[in-house]
Design a protein around this motif. Structure first.
Motif, PDB file in Angstrom:
ATOM      1  N   ARG A  82       0.821  -1.214   0.000  1.00 32.52           N
ATOM      2  CA  ARG A  82       0.000   0.000   0.000  1.00 32.52           C
ATOM      3  C   ARG A  82       0.854   1.263   0.000  1.00 32.52           C
ATOM      4  O   ARG A  82       0.365   2.331  -0.214  1.00 32.52           O
ATOM      5  CB  ARG A  82      -0.909   0.026   1.232  1.00 32.52           C
ATOM      6  N   ALA A  83       2.136   1.017   0.332  1.00 31.09           N
ATOM      7  CA  ALA A  83       2.945   2.236   0.505  1.00 31.09           C
ATOM      8  C   ALA A  83       3.276   2.814  -0.858  1.00 31.09           C
ATOM      9  O   ALA A  83       4.344   2.624  -1.394  1.00 31.09           O
ATOM     10  CB  ALA A  83       4.200   1.919   1.288  1.00 31.09           C
ATOM     11  N   GLU A  84       2.344   3.493  -1.420  1.00 30.44           N
ATOM     12  CA  GLU A  84       2.614   4.197  -2.671  1.00 30.44           C
ATOM     13  C   GLU A  84       3.701   5.205  -2.374  1.00 30.44           C
ATOM     14  O   GLU A  84       3.613   5.943  -1.418  1.00 30.44           O
ATOM     15  CB  GLU A  84       1.354   4.938  -3.137  1.00 30.44           C
ATOM     16  N   PRO A  85       4.699   5.241  -3.155  1.00 37.08           N
ATOM     17  CA  PRO A  85       5.862   6.061  -2.789  1.00 37.08           C
ATOM     18  C   PRO A  85       5.477   7.531  -2.675  1.00 37.08           C
ATOM     19  O   PRO A  85       4.729   8.046  -3.473  1.00 37.08           O
ATOM     20  CB  PRO A  85       6.847   5.860  -3.920  1.00 37.08           C
ATOM     21  N   ALA A  86       6.022   8.145  -1.682  1.00 39.29           N
ATOM     22  CA  ALA A  86       5.753   9.568  -1.471  1.00 39.29           C
ATOM     23  C   ALA A  86       6.323  10.391  -2.607  1.00 39.29           C
ATOM     24  O   ALA A  86       5.951  11.519  -2.826  1.00 39.29           O
ATOM     25  CB  ALA A  86       6.342  10.011  -0.152  1.00 39.29           C
ATOM     26  N   GLU A 128      12.411  13.154  -5.270  1.00 37.54           N
ATOM     27  CA  GLU A 128      12.657  11.929  -6.028  1.00 37.54           C
ATOM     28  C   GLU A 128      13.929  11.279  -5.518  1.00 37.54           C
ATOM     29  O   GLU A 128      14.892  11.946  -5.165  1.00 37.54           O
ATOM     30  CB  GLU A 128      12.716  12.198  -7.523  1.00 37.54           C
ATOM     31  N   LEU A 177       4.677   8.233 -14.003  1.00 37.62           N
ATOM     32  CA  LEU A 177       4.389   9.651 -13.760  1.00 37.62           C
ATOM     33  C   LEU A 177       5.126  10.528 -14.751  1.00 37.62           C
ATOM     34  O   LEU A 177       4.567  11.467 -15.315  1.00 37.62           O
ATOM     35  CB  LEU A 177       4.781  10.035 -12.326  1.00 37.62           C
ATOM     36  N   LEU A 222       5.837  10.161  -5.597  1.00 36.25           N
ATOM     37  CA  LEU A 222       4.980  10.287  -6.779  1.00 36.25           C
ATOM     38  C   LEU A 222       4.397  11.666  -6.980  1.00 36.25           C
ATOM     39  O   LEU A 222       4.368  12.188  -8.056  1.00 36.25           O
ATOM     40  CB  LEU A 222       3.822   9.292  -6.676  1.00 36.25           C
ATOM     41  N   THR A 223       3.902  12.223  -5.880  1.00 36.27           N
ATOM     42  CA  THR A 223       3.115  13.449  -6.094  1.00 36.27           C
ATOM     43  C   THR A 223       3.676  14.671  -5.430  1.00 36.27           C
ATOM     44  O   THR A 223       3.014  15.671  -5.315  1.00 36.27           O
ATOM     45  CB  THR A 223       1.694  13.257  -5.558  1.00 36.27           C
ATOM     46  N   VAL A 224       4.876  14.622  -4.951  1.00 36.83           N
ATOM     47  CA  VAL A 224       5.384  15.826  -4.290  1.00 36.83           C
ATOM     48  C   VAL A 224       6.698  16.236  -4.920  1.00 36.83           C
ATOM     49  O   VAL A 224       7.421  15.407  -5.457  1.00 36.83           O
ATOM     50  CB  VAL A 224       5.581  15.617  -2.777  1.00 36.83           C
TER      51      VAL A 224
END
Lengths: 378, 314, 310
Positions: free
Chosen positions: C8-12, C20, C38, C14-16
């Protein structure tokens, strides 16, 4: 909401204080202009060059002022670029050309809004309707060649006097559309999406005359513009009409290869499109003149009057002729041989009797357009 | 944590009750309680004074003149003329145009802002795109109109290309009417959205995303409970700005749609600067007054909507 | 909600922004794949919107290099003609100075006010918001009607003042006095940008923390809050500069010579020059704004509030 109200109160209080300060501001606008001293004051009330002490005295006073404010005189309009350069070169006076895309009403608005500042326009070049409606803003002045101007083309005391004019024409790119021999040709399918009017007739003088010319060519008369509105309605319905503002760029780009416009303005497109031709229909020779006026509260009164003298000299009139416009002294100058023959020969051929809209006919036309144009063309 | 202990700087009173919720500056020293409010608003005076002179005063002059006729006598005729059919029609069209371009600008601009925000904050891409957005947000008028005419007008680059190379004949009449205006307005709405919305996206901390996933939340949970509630107020505010921006823009429309005054700013221009139909200036000012009323109404709706969504999202 | 954290741990990342590569350890392949997805999405969006924005400008540039006549070769003469216009340089200088004045004065006026409203006068917030939207509600042609008397008064006062104190008489006519109204014109944009920036940081906590550590209000304003809204301030500055460089109506109706007025005047020479000079003004603005973004970035590197990842 106490804070809000207090904020509003504060704002109003401050505003009121500023207003009070404004009313009691040193009303020394006149002292701010270095031009109003001796010769300048005399020029401000002079109604001719002799009252200032002759043309040389006027030149000296104008040079002392050192600056001239003109407005709404784009360089490609009736060769004003060359006129301004010529004036600058001859007298060494700086010319500040403001608001190049302004309309006649913009000029009058500027006179009213900038009154008392050093940036107010000194001289105006107006369409007849605006000139007639704003006589109280002008100062009377008669140029030295006053007698050469026909009586019907000037106001008797010198408040306004016509300067140049032309005939309403259809300019077209002969490489993109077939040659035009009559106004009715434009309804043919070859002209699909190609015909434009220079502006909105309820907005611009040139467009109003364009619609009137179409009316004359389609059986209307100077007192009846409805045939012209019907013609453009047909044009729109057949898909031939392009509602975009025609500019030199759209002409060169090919979006508006056919344009209803004054012949001298149309002639200017020849620079960008070598195959540009100008057609004036023989059954609808509608002429229109513009008028000069001097601002009553001109910040540079001597320079303003000198500019008028320059425009109505042979040199000035011939420069207008070079721009394709017919100067008001043209008949007199042709008789005396002072006219620029090559430029005169380059004017588009006009057969038929020219007619001009009288102020009453113009008013009737405007009233009709105001109620019917948007419906017809939209 | 109160700051009464700190000495007040000039003009800035050491107000108490700093930990109170907004709007309830209560609690704290009753001795200075009465004067607290009245000194606090002194800080807003420079701004209010400036705005009063250079914005409210000109606006008031315009609005007052809407109630006078050409000879400076008071009259209601100009305002009554606002009820005419063609005026209502042009207001409707203006509002429609502004709302549509505000929405498309906000959505596409928000998307572009997201793309920029997820990149390197010090990178060249961000610099170039924000600079480009800065320039394009204020790009308008005759040049923008001509840019589109030169692209998809009758003899535009794309039209000619499609006609000659692919054989498709584009119908180009729509460019000079409402659909064309919507397309061209979107051109400067998107960059504007990017510039005003980007700081909001920048404010999203990576820690929040990590915290959500540590607590077992999905992407949907993150967006639903963290990102969207935080981003909605700036998004709505930006959309409001886009609306007002499109509402008062007229130079581009004047160049594209030269016949008829289909939107309100064009009608104002005709009233104020027409050299054919004279004496309509005060009607133009009445139209301007009408525009202010419309924006005031939209702002009220916006603040109502903001409060509602804040409640829903909590 | 008891799923395997790894799945479930979608990497942080991705959207911030700016993080990276921050995650490491197991699941790196998952992160990399999602980062790749992305990036593909990002570049796709950039490409499509980039096309939308660049094609019309390309059409402009293409037009400005067309020769006269159907089969004429490409020409740069219109671009060269731009250099021959003598008043252009003074108009550009005036506009640049105007832009600097507008940005400086506008930010100086707005930022402290907005911070103060957030901290002390929250009920004034809606009023300030409405006032900052008002300049956009009135088209410039109508606004000039109201501005003209104010400028008349201002010019009269300036003329009297310079007459009295022997200052150069051109003071009353300088286009720089336009900055007073330009500050008002940029209010809608700068307000929105700064408001977004302020909303993203917790102004109240930051200011209380600073005050409790003994900071005076200027310190709070300029050393605590401003560095934290750097991006917002930069965007506000960009918008202001672009607005000043692109503003035509008010400058021309008040008879001042700024860059757009000069562009229009120059453009009346012929079609090619009119498009070439507008194109050049666009590119000039773009280069200027890119340069401006470098200035902003340098300032932001000063360490401000702790744990601020810029």
């Amino acid at each position: 909401m106490t804070t809000f109200l207090r904020g509003v109160r504060a704002g109003i209080a401050i505003g009121a204080m500023v207003l009070v300060a404004a009313c009691s501001a040193p009303s020394s606008n006149s002292s701010g202009n270095s031009s109003s001293s001796g010769g300048g004051k005399a020029a401000a009330s002079a109604t001719s060059a002799t009252e200032v002490g002759g043309l040389d005295a006027l030149i000296a006073a104008a040079k002392k002022e050192g600056k001239l404010n003109v407005i709404a005189l784009p360089p490609d309009w009736a060769n004003y670029g060359a006129l301004i350069d010529g004036f600058k070169a001859k007298y060494g006076i700086t010319v500040d050309s403001a608001n190049p895309n302004g309309s006649s009403q913009d000029e009058v608005n500027a006179v009213k809004q900038q009154k008392g500042t050093d940036r107010a326009p000194d001289v105006l070049d107006l369409g007849m309707a605006v000139a007639l409606a704003n006589k109280d803003l002008f100062a009377p002045y008669k140029v030295s060649t006053w007698a050469d101007i026909p009586d019907s083309q000037k106001e008797s005391t010198g408040l306004w006097f016509q300067d140049y004019g032309g005939y309403m024409s259809i300019g077209y790119d002969s490489s993109k559309v077939p040659a035009i021999t009559a106004v009715a040709d434009l309804l043919k399918p070859e002209y699909k999406n190609k015909v434009a009017l220079n502006g909105d007739p309820t907005q611009a003088n040139a467009a109003l005359n364009g619609v009137m010319m179409a009316s004359l060519a389609n059986g209307g008369s100077l007192g009846d513009i409805s045939k012209g509105v019907d013609f453009f309605k047909q044009l729109k319905q057949s898909g031939n009409f392009v509602p975009v503002q025609a500019t030199t760029a759209t002409v060169k780009n090919g979006t508006t290869p056919v344009v209803f416009d004054w012949d001298y303005l149309s002639a200017a497109h020849g620079k960008d499109v070598p195959t540009w031709k100008v057609f004036v229909p023989s059954n609808a020779v509608l002429g229109g003149y513009y008028a000069q006026a001097v601002n009553k509260d001109a910040p540079h009164p001597a320079a303003a009057r000198l500019w008028e003298e320059y425009l109505y000299s042979n040199e000035g009139q011939n420069l207008w002729l070079k721009g394709g416009a017919r100067p008001v002294r043209m008949d007199v100058m042709t008789k005396s041989g002072k006219i620029d023959a090559t430029a005169a020969a380059a004017l588009p051929p006009v057969t038929g009797t020219p007619v001009f809209l009288s102020p009453d006919q113009a008013t009737a036309a405007k009233a009709y357009l105001a109620t019917n144009w948007a419906k017809a063309i939209g | 944590m109160s700051d009464e202990a700190v000495t007040a700087d000039a003009g800035r009173p050491a107000a108490g009750g700093a930990t109170g919720t907004p709007g309830t500056d209560t609690g704290g020293r009753p001795v200075r309680g009465g004067r607290r409010l009245s000194l606090a608003w002194l800080g807003s005076v420079p701004f209010l004074a400036y705005v009063a002179v250079f914005l409210l005063l000109p606006t008031a002059i315009v609005c007052l003149q809407a109630f006078t006729d050409a000879h400076n006598r008071p009259t209601l005729a100009n305002v009554r003329a606002l009820g005419e059919d063609y005026v209502i029609a042009s207001f409707t069209r203006s509002i429609l145009l502004s709302a549509t371009t505000a929405l498309t600008g906000a959505l596409l601009g928000g998307l572009l802002a997201y793309v920029i925000a997820t990149g390197n904050p010090k990178g060249m891409l961000r610099r170039l795109t924000t600079a480009a957005c800065g320039v394009l947000a204020q790009f308008g008028g005759v040049t923008l109109a001509f840019a589109f005419i030169a692209t998809i007008g009758g003899e535009g680059l794309m039209t000619v290309f499609l006609r000659d190379a692919v054989g498709i004949n584009l119908e180009t009449g729509w460019l000079f009417d409402m659909p064309g205006l919507i397309l061209v307005y979107t051109y400067f709405q998107i960059p504007l959205m990017v510039l005003v919305f980007l700081p909001a996206l920048d404010g999203i901390r990576p820690q929040w995303r990590e915290a959500t996933s540590t607590l077992g939340g999905t992407t949907w949970d993150y967006w639903r409970h963290v990102a969207v509630p935080l981003l909605t107020p700036p998004f709505l505010g930006a959309m409001l700005l886009l609306f007002a921006n499109a509402f008062s823009a007229y130079a581009t429309a004047a160049a594209l749609v030269s016949q008829g005054s289909i939107i309100v700013p064009l009608q104002i221009r005709t009233a104020l600067t027409s050299e054919v139909v004279l004496g309509q200036e005060n009607f133009g000012k009445a139209l301007a007054l009408g525009m202010i009323v419309v924006v005031a109404v939209v702002m009220t709706l916006y603040s109502w909507f903001q409060r509602r969504t804040a409640r829903w999202l909590r | 909600m008891t799923s395997e954290p790894l799945q479930r741990a979608e990497p942080a990342t991705l959207t911030v922004p700016g993080s990276e590569g921050a995650t490491a350890g197991p699941g790196r392949g998952l992160h990399a794949r999602q980062r790749l997805r992305l990036n593909v999405f990002r570049y796709l969006v950039l490409a499509m919107l980039g096309l939308f924005f660049l094609v019309p400008i390309g059409a402009l540039t293409e037009f400005s290099t067309r020769g006269v006549g159907l089969s004429a070769p490409r020409t740069l003469e219109y671009w060269q003609q731009i250099g021959t216009y003598s008043d252009l340089v003074s108009a550009i200088t005036a506009s640049l100075e105007l832009a600097a004045l507008t940005v400086a004065f506008g930010l100086l006026l707005l930022v402290p006010t907005m911070v103060w409203v957030r901290l002390r006068l929250p009920r004034l917030a809606r009023t300030v918001e409405f006032l900052c939207l008002l300049p956009l509600t009135i088209p410039a042609i109508a606004l000039v009607v109201g501005l003209a008397p104010i400028y008349r008064w201002l010019d009269g006062w300036l003329a009297w003042y310079s007459h009295r104190y022997g200052l150069p008489s051109g003071l009353a006519d300088t286009p720089l006095q336009l900055f007073l109204v330009y500050v008002v014109l940029v209010l809608p944009y700068t307000f929105r940008a700064i408001d977004t920036g302020l909303a993203a940081i917790d102004v109240r906590t930051l200011s209380e923390a600073a005050r409790s550590l003994g900071a005076g209000w200027p310190t709070v304003m300029f050393r605590v809050i401003v560095p934290n809204i750097g991006a917002a301030l930069l965007n506000a500055a960009l918008l202001s500069v672009a607005l000043v460089l692109g503003e035509y109506t008010i400058a021309s109706l008040l008879n001042f010579q700024t860059i757009q007025v000069a562009v229009v005047m120059l453009g009346r020479a012929n079609a090619g020059v009119s498009i070439a000079v507008s194109d050049a003004a666009l590119m000039f603005g773009f280069v200027l704004l890119v340069a401006l973004s470098f200035v902003g970035r340098r300032r932001r590197r000063r360490p401000a509030a702790p744990a601020e990842e810029e």
